[in-house]
Design an enzyme around this catalytic site. Structure first.
Site, PDB file in Angstrom:
ATOM      1  N   SER A 261       0.833  -1.203   0.000  1.00  0.00           N
ATOM      2  CA  SER A 261       0.000   0.000   0.000  1.00  0.00           C
ATOM      3  C   SER A 261       0.865   1.250   0.000  1.00  0.00           C
ATOM      4  CB  SER A 261      -0.897   0.009   1.244  1.00  0.00           C
ATOM      5  OG  SER A 261      -1.505   1.266   1.426  1.00  0.00           O
TER       6      SER A 261
ATOM      7  N   TYR B 231      -2.454   0.112  10.003  1.00  0.00           N
ATOM      8  CA  TYR B 231      -2.600  -0.518   8.692  1.00  0.00           C
ATOM      9  C   TYR B 231      -1.301  -0.400   7.898  1.00  0.00           C
ATOM     10  CZ  TYR B 231      -4.014  -1.063   3.811  1.00  0.00           C
ATOM     11  OH  TYR B 231      -4.088  -1.453   2.499  1.00  0.00           O
TER      12      TYR B 231
END
Length: 323
Positions: A129, A154
């Protein structure tokens, strides 16, 4: 020979599966259909795939060691893996941090253990990501930038996956490419993503919150462009002991308020906007340097938001009507 695709009932996973099936690949899809968001959406995506003769589905959690490692014996023909299954969502990591470590760290580790047991494995492509860049202020984000200051759990779990992959490449010679996705959107997207949340609020006359008056900027990338990059990378295996990390984005940084303007036009309705300060989990801007992935597989995103958002809106309106 077949491709193992995790997260097959997910947003990007469904689109990748359709692309692979469309070119004649055999695809084994894995997904646990967890209830992080409406399972009916996942089931509808899966229904699009299950009628294809080249697709088989396995309901399983990628962090389940017995289920995943059992595939090494049950499916010895797997020669490539596209690992997209993960717990998404930056802000939800403040609510349930444990599920992020279980899915994104343990799940990634289990997939690597499976990969090293497959006798014919040629390439593992996995989802990282752009959030790993944290509060990086150097633009555009390049793969050589430092990524040791995540601003969300995250992001930290995604960076952990990258580091574990690097160690497995060194120890076991696994050919791997990690892709740092930048703000993917399009038809069949998730309800926790901005296009869906903004779109639903606009249609229902509810206010939407724009942080810092909508001046935050994102590298919005249409899902079809993302899929072309994923498949292109899959076709170009990394050297066994030199794992790759590549940005995959649109190479355009757009203000969120402009994104909303285009969505308003596509839906034919104005938004009620509320301003709020930027949360600690949100960065000011994301912007992908895509030089490396362009050189590898000719990746060339072609979809500006003026084209992609109307395509999302058309699907979104149909979905809300039950179609």
């Amino acid at each position: 020979m077949s491709v193992l695709l995790t997260g097959a009932a997910g947003f990007i996973g469904m689109h990748v599966a359709e692309a692979l099936l469309g070119r004649g690949e055999a695809v084994i899809g894995v997904d646990d259909l967890n209830p992080y968001y409406d399972v009916r959406l996942k089931q509808a995506r899966l229904a699009r795939l299950e009628g294809h003769p080249g697709f088989r589905f396995i309901s399983a959690d990628v962090s389940d060691r017995d289920a995943m490692l059992g595939l090494a014996e049950a499916e010895p023909g797997i020669d490539r893996i596209v690992h997209l299954a993960a717990q998404p969502g930056v802000r939800y990591s403040l609510v349930d941090p444990y599920v992020y470590v279980q899915a994104n760290v343990m799940g990634h580790l289990v997939m690597l253990e499976l990969a090293r047991r497959l006798p014919r494995l040629g390439h593992l492509v996995y989802a990282s990501s752009s959030s790993v860049y944290g509060g990086n202020r150097q633009l555009p984000f390049a793969e050589t930038d430092r990524v040791d200051h995540p601003v969300s759990l995250y992001a930290a779990t995604k960076r952990a996956g990258e580091l574990i992959s690097e160690s497995y490449a060194h120890l076991f010679g696994l050919p791997q490419t990690g892709l740092r996705f930048f703000t993917v959107y399009g038809p069949w997207g998730r309800p926790d993503m901005a296009p869906w949340m903004f779109g639903a609020a606009i249609l229902e006359g509810r206010p939407i919150t724009l942080y810092d008056a909508g001046r935050l900027k994102r590298d919005f990338t249409f899902v079809e462009d993302i899929v072309a990059g994923v498949v292109g990378c899959l076709d170009h295996p990394a050297p066994a002991v030199e794992p790759r990390l590549l940005n995959i984005g649109n190479h355009r940084s757009v203000e969120v308020r402009r994104f909303v303007e285009v969505l308003e036009e596509a839906l034919g309705q104005k938004a009620v906007v509320v301003d709020a300060p930027r949360p600690a989990t949100d960065v000011e801007e994301t912007f992908a340097d895509i030089t490396a992935i362009q050189a590898l597989c000719g990746y060339a995103p072609r979809t500006p938001i003026e084209v992609g958002i109307p395509r999302f809106a058309e699907w979104f309106l149909s979905w809300r009507k039950g179609g």
